[in-house]
Enzyme design. Sequence first.
Site, mmCIF file in Angstrom:
data_model
loop_
_atom_site.group_PDB
_atom_site.id
_atom_site.type_symbol
_atom_site.label_atom_id
_atom_site.label_comp_id
_atom_site.label_asym_id
_atom_site.label_seq_id
_atom_site.Cartn_x
_atom_site.Cartn_y
_atom_site.Cartn_z
ATOM 1 N N SER A 205 30.437 44.405 -30.546
ATOM 2 C CA SER A 205 31.139 43.930 -31.730
ATOM 3 C C SER A 205 30.841 44.835 -32.917
ATOM 4 C CB SER A 205 30.635 42.511 -32.030
ATOM 5 O OG SER A 205 31.064 42.091 -33.293
ATOM 6 N N TYR B 53 23.692 35.892 -33.559
ATOM 7 C CA TYR B 53 24.771 36.382 -32.693
ATOM 8 C C TYR B 53 24.810 37.910 -32.722
ATOM 9 C CZ TYR B 53 29.385 37.912 -31.281
ATOM 10 O OH TYR B 53 30.405 38.605 -30.684
ATOM 11 N N LYS C 206 24.092 40.955 -29.619
ATOM 12 C CA LYS C 206 24.940 42.094 -29.230
ATOM 13 C C LYS C 206 24.140 43.390 -29.351
ATOM 14 C CE LYS C 206 28.546 39.880 -28.106
ATOM 15 N NZ LYS C 206 28.959 39.829 -26.710
#
Length: 339
Positions: free
Chosen positions: A124, A149, A153
């Site tokens: 991302s 989050y 990643k």
Amino acid sequence: MTVLVTGGMGYIGSHTCVELLQQGMDVVIVDNLVNSSAEAGRRVEQITNRPVTFYQIDVRDRERLDEVFRRHEIDCVIHFAGLKAVGESVRMPLEYYDNNLNSTIVLCQTMRAHGVKKIIFSSSATVYSGDNEMPLYETSRTGSCTNPYGWTKYVCEQVLRDCVAADPTWSVVLLRYFNPVGAHASGLIGEDPRGIPNNLMPFISQTAIGRREILNVFGNDYDTPDGTCIRDYIHVVDLARGHVAAISYLDGHPGESVFNLGTGRGSSVLEMVRAFETANHLVVPYRFAPRRAGDLPVCYACPDKSAEILHWRAQYNIQDMCRDSWNWQTKNPLGYATE
Ligand code: NAD
Ligand code: WQD
């Protein structure tokens, strides 16, 4: 060629399965349906007129995942499975680290045990540090993530990089997505968020259809032309095709490679609202609200590396994205649910 698609029932995974099947590849989906519906798989079959093999399995379930690798001759893996809500990750960090890290580790261990060495990972733009200049290049600074989050990643990228360091015959492609929106032109598959949407586009379309009263535009005092935040929105079908391009690249390119999947064009929140209204001949009620914590004023990609090396570029513009989001929304006012 058989592709194992983890998280293949989800928003991006289902669109990618369509493109893979249409290119003649076979698809095996592993998904625990924590944020999706098996109906997506049936719709993928309907669009492509090709069968999908589906296992309702948690990727962290080592034994059942191993069984899938024993049953199928897997050539490569696309790893979409993961939890993705930024705000939820702040409230439930352990669940996010557990799900996103352990699924990646168990998957890589199972691949290693079965001699499968090609993987594409859903990363991302959130892995880029907030202090970079725009546009973001694959070489821009990463880290300093603002939520769990984003860290999952970032760490998963590192896990995969270390797998390549330990065995340079692995081929790992890290795809950093910008802001995926839109839906398949058939209107059969699309984004189906549970509860109140966090993201802009589903909130706009749910407001337009009357499921939400009004759109809150978070902040109109940013240092941007109209005061609202700028993002690089990308049509989900373009994004899906980026995965097909990455699969071709995996062959003959061992090692680790990183690519941005974005358009290179930034659009403000107000531009998106206007585009949605123009494309669909309707009005989206909105009001200005305070800034949302953690939002960057501007974020967009330089997509040149993907164009040069993957021979992939986004084709759709924001009018297309708005038209296709609305087509999905009007044909499926409650998403995949029937009532
Ligand atoms: P999604 O929630 O629609 O799809 C994820 C899928 O993974 C769901 O079907 C869910 O049921 C499944 N899943 C989650 N944990 C699992 C587990 N442990 N085992 C098996 N299945 C599991 O999300 P999406 O928008 O399609 O995103 C796909 C991937 O792309 C995610 O990894 C996400 O973090 C990443 N990504 C998404 C965006 C975005 O804005 N949508 C942007 C950048 C990156
Ligand atoms: C876009 C713009 C909001 C909702 C997130 C994740 C990122 C990635 C993509 C996974 C912002 C504004 C939004 C609303 C609004 N996901 N907005 N009213 O924040 O760029 O990225 O999704 O990897 O990690 O952070 O996308 O769609 O939430 O917001 O004004 O009701 O729309 O403030 O400026 P974001 P978004």
